[in-house]
Design a protein around this motif. Sequence first.
Motif, PDB file in Angstrom:
ATOM      1  N   ASP A  39       0.968  -1.418  -0.060  1.00 49.16           N
ATOM      2  CA  ASP A  39      -0.019   0.160  -0.212  1.00 49.16           C
ATOM      3  C   ASP A  39       1.114   1.336  -0.175  1.00 49.16           C
ATOM      4  N   LEU A  40       2.071   0.803   0.135  1.00 49.22           N
ATOM      5  CA  LEU A  40       2.955   2.457   0.121  1.00 49.22           C
ATOM      6  C   LEU A  40       3.885   2.108  -0.936  1.00 49.22           C
ATOM      7  N   LEU A  41       4.808   2.736  -1.374  1.00 41.56           N
ATOM      8  CA  LEU A  41       6.471   2.537  -1.708  1.00 41.56           C
ATOM      9  C   LEU A  41       7.051   3.259  -1.513  1.00 41.56           C
ATOM     10  N   PHE A  42       8.415   3.208  -0.631  1.00 50.71           N
ATOM     11  CA  PHE A  42       9.497   4.434  -0.502  1.00 50.71           C
ATOM     12  C   PHE A  42      10.743   3.822  -1.841  1.00 50.71           C
ATOM     13  N   PHE A  43      10.744   4.942  -2.286  1.00 51.72           N
ATOM     14  CA  PHE A  43      11.885   4.887  -3.327  1.00 51.72           C
ATOM     15  C   PHE A  43      13.451   5.586  -2.914  1.00 51.72           C
ATOM     16  N   GLY A  44      14.819   5.150  -3.098  1.00 52.58           N
ATOM     17  CA  GLY A  44      15.273   5.983  -2.331  1.00 52.58           C
ATOM     18  C   GLY A  44      16.570   5.821  -3.898  1.00 52.58           C
ATOM     19  N   GLY A  45      16.033   7.192  -4.179  1.00 51.45           N
ATOM     20  CA  GLY A  45      16.791   7.469  -5.686  1.00 51.45           C
ATOM     21  C   GLY A  45      16.664   9.203  -5.802  1.00 51.45           C
ATOM     22  N   VAL A  46      16.816   9.554  -7.343  1.00 47.54           N
ATOM     23  CA  VAL A  46      16.612  11.126  -7.061  1.00 47.54           C
ATOM     24  C   VAL A  46      15.412  11.125  -8.457  1.00 47.54           C
ATOM     25  N   ASP A  47      15.326  12.861  -8.872  1.00 48.79           N
ATOM     26  CA  ASP A  47      14.035  13.067  -9.225  1.00 48.79           C
ATOM     27  C   ASP A  47      13.309  12.809 -10.387  1.00 48.79           C
ATOM     28  N   ASN A  48      15.032  12.027 -12.058  1.00 44.98           N
ATOM     29  CA  ASN A  48      14.496  11.681 -12.521  1.00 44.98           C
ATOM     30  C   ASN A  48      13.909  10.401 -13.026  1.00 44.98           C
ATOM     31  N   GLN A  49      14.405   9.802 -12.370  1.00 42.89           N
ATOM     32  CA  GLN A  49      14.309   8.447 -11.941  1.00 42.89           C
ATOM     33  C   GLN A  49      12.955   7.692 -11.170  1.00 42.89           C
ATOM     34  N   ALA A  50      12.263   8.497 -10.377  1.00 46.31           N
ATOM     35  CA  ALA A  50      11.136   8.614  -9.945  1.00 46.31           C
ATOM     36  C   ALA A  50      10.032   9.065 -10.721  1.00 46.31           C
ATOM     37  N   GLY A  51      10.443  10.188 -11.364  1.00 41.58           N
ATOM     38  CA  GLY A  51       9.313  10.270 -12.396  1.00 41.58           C
ATOM     39  C   GLY A  51       8.957   9.042 -12.807  1.00 41.58           C
ATOM     40  N   LEU A  52       9.890   8.623 -13.482  1.00 41.63           N
ATOM     41  CA  LEU A  52       9.799   6.990 -14.646  1.00 41.63           C
ATOM     42  C   LEU A  52       8.871   6.553 -13.848  1.00 41.63           C
ATOM     43  N   LEU A  53       9.516   6.168 -12.496  1.00 44.33           N
ATOM     44  CA  LEU A  53       9.251   5.110 -12.032  1.00 44.33           C
ATOM     45  C   LEU A  53       7.419   5.362 -11.328  1.00 44.33           C
ATOM     46  N   VAL A  54       7.062   6.614 -11.031  1.00 48.13           N
ATOM     47  CA  VAL A  54       6.073   6.626 -11.139  1.00 48.13           C
ATOM     48  C   VAL A  54       4.515   6.392 -11.983  1.00 48.13           C
ATOM     49  N   LYS A  55       5.333   7.061 -13.476  1.00 47.37           N
ATOM     50  CA  LYS A  55       4.559   6.839 -14.681  1.00 47.37           C
ATOM     51  C   LYS A  55       4.417   5.677 -14.560  1.00 47.37           C
ATOM     52  N   ARG A  56       5.626   4.651 -15.080  1.00 45.00           N
ATOM     53  CA  ARG A  56       4.636   3.203 -15.281  1.00 45.00           C
ATOM     54  C   ARG A  56       3.853   3.207 -14.202  1.00 45.00           C
ATOM     55  N   MET A  57       4.013   2.984 -12.397  1.00 44.34           N
ATOM     56  CA  MET A  57       2.906   2.730 -12.073  1.00 44.34           C
ATOM     57  C   MET A  57       2.072   2.731 -11.869  1.00 44.34           C
ATOM     58  N   LYS A  58       1.448   4.205 -12.079  1.00 39.52           N
ATOM     59  CA  LYS A  58       0.085   4.486 -13.216  1.00 39.52           C
ATOM     60  C   LYS A  58      -0.072   3.151 -14.416  1.00 39.52           C
ATOM     61  N   GLN A  59       1.366   3.333 -15.441  1.00 38.42           N
ATOM     62  CA  GLN A  59       0.338   2.223 -16.399  1.00 38.42           C
ATOM     63  C   GLN A  59       0.308   1.238 -16.000  1.00 38.42           C
ATOM     64  N   LEU A  60       0.675   0.688 -14.728  1.00 42.28           N
ATOM     65  CA  LEU A  60       0.440  -0.852 -14.160  1.00 42.28           C
ATOM     66  C   LEU A  60      -0.760  -0.791 -13.463  1.00 42.28           C
ATOM     67  N   GLY A  61      -1.843   0.136 -12.973  1.00 37.81           N
ATOM     68  CA  GLY A  61      -3.093   0.469 -12.504  1.00 37.81           C
ATOM     69  C   GLY A  61      -2.492   0.060 -10.923  1.00 37.81           C
ATOM     70  N   MET A  62      -2.220   0.555 -10.338  1.00 33.08           N
ATOM     71  CA  MET A  62      -0.796   0.400  -8.935  1.00 33.08           C
ATOM     72  C   MET A  62      -1.858   1.971  -9.273  1.00 33.08           C
ATOM     73  N   ARG A  63      -1.904   1.402  -7.212  1.00 27.77           N
ATOM     74  CA  ARG A  63      -2.926   1.861  -6.164  1.00 27.77           C
ATOM     75  C   ARG A  63      -1.773   2.602  -5.311  1.00 27.77           C
ATOM     76  N   THR A  64      -0.813   2.445  -5.203  1.00 28.10           N
ATOM     77  CA  THR A  64       0.220   1.772  -4.212  1.00 28.10           C
ATOM     78  C   THR A  64       0.588   3.185  -3.730  1.00 28.10           C
ATOM     79  N   GLN A  65       1.057   4.166  -2.747  1.00 25.95           N
ATOM     80  CA  GLN A  65       1.305   5.595  -1.997  1.00 25.95           C
ATOM     81  C   GLN A  65       2.715   5.966  -2.929  1.00 25.95           C
ATOM     82  N   PHE A  66       3.176   6.756  -3.512  1.00 24.76           N
ATOM     83  CA  PHE A  66       4.413   6.828  -3.798  1.00 24.76           C
ATOM     84  C   PHE A  66       4.744   7.961  -2.209  1.00 24.76           C
ATOM     85  N   LEU A  67       5.879   7.384  -1.668  1.00 23.51           N
ATOM     86  CA  LEU A  67       6.669   8.332  -0.936  1.00 23.51           C
ATOM     87  C   LEU A  67       8.907   8.239  -0.741  1.00 23.51           C
TER      88      LEU A  67
END
Length: 367
Positions: free
Chosen positions: A210-238
Amino acid sequence: MIAIVLPSANATQVVKIGASNPLTGGSAANGKDIENGVRMAIDEANERHFKINGEDVQFVLDSVDDQGDPRIGVQVAQKLVDDGVAIVIGHYNSGVTLPASKVYAAAGIPLIDPTATNPAITQQGFGSVFRIIPTDAQNSGNAGKYAVNVTKAKRIAVMDDRTAFGQGEAEEFKKAVEAAGGSIAVSEFTNDKAVDFSAQLTNIKRANADLLFFGGVDNQAGLLVKRMKQLGMRTQFLGGGAIADTIFTNIAGNDAAEGALAWEYGRSLEQLPGGKGFAEKYKKKFGTDNLTYSPFSYDATWVAITAMMQAKSTRPAEVIPAIRDIHYSGITGKISFDQRGDLKNPTSTLYQVKKGAWVPVTMIGAE
């Protein structure tokens, strides 16, 4: 006849201030922003025509590109030492700072870091390394407690980019989650060059996190969240630090980014008495809005210059004790250092994306 040349009454001492950041590659925008913060402080100091021990001084920026690479970082660190810098402001990446700091320490040159957050940097016992930004233990610790106590997440996933920065953030987040009584459902990792995270996110989705914490920087985090949306994930990004920037929202897209959370180091400029003025001066000087870290590099540079003034010397051996004892009120807040060289009173701010922009939600730490 022997000619005797007397020193000119107008002689000026040139003092080199080193700066090392990634000026090329994926983190170049942040690297340039940090360099700009140093440059702005130096230019302002020169406009004030300071004297140190009765002698006119001119501060000069000696900037190098470490490319975000530890090997290159060591090479350019030695270049700065050979150039005779009095002090260094940098580096951006923890993985670069760790080996480069050894070069400066061996040469007796102080390092003030405005961005690198891995706790190990100031745990090496050099006595000449200082940091004006909260550590991962402080900032990601706040993120871990928030995940458990405020979001009430039950199944927490963690992912990092395997850099000293990202992995350090993730480890400190895990410690804080467990200390708060929470548990980690799944841990994944990538590398800092990756652009596809489908395999990791599939595992996280399968774990029903229900929550995903990402340790990294902004450009990869943006790609990560974009892919989460494409996969239909409802997981909260932190995210931890280095996430809440326009780079993230531009890459993720407004729909995917909306509602994302990030714990950032320090306070937002809107919360700081001199924040608005800094932002305006920066835009006037460089023709663009400042990013996250230029206020920290600006303050780090002023701490260095103030320490030289207080020590009445530009000799590194005499400047280091002055930095250690400094009490400076900067754009980012009140700056003084503990025994290790970390901030005595660090602050962290939680941001959330609302209508495509990062908005501060709450703050923990010093007023």
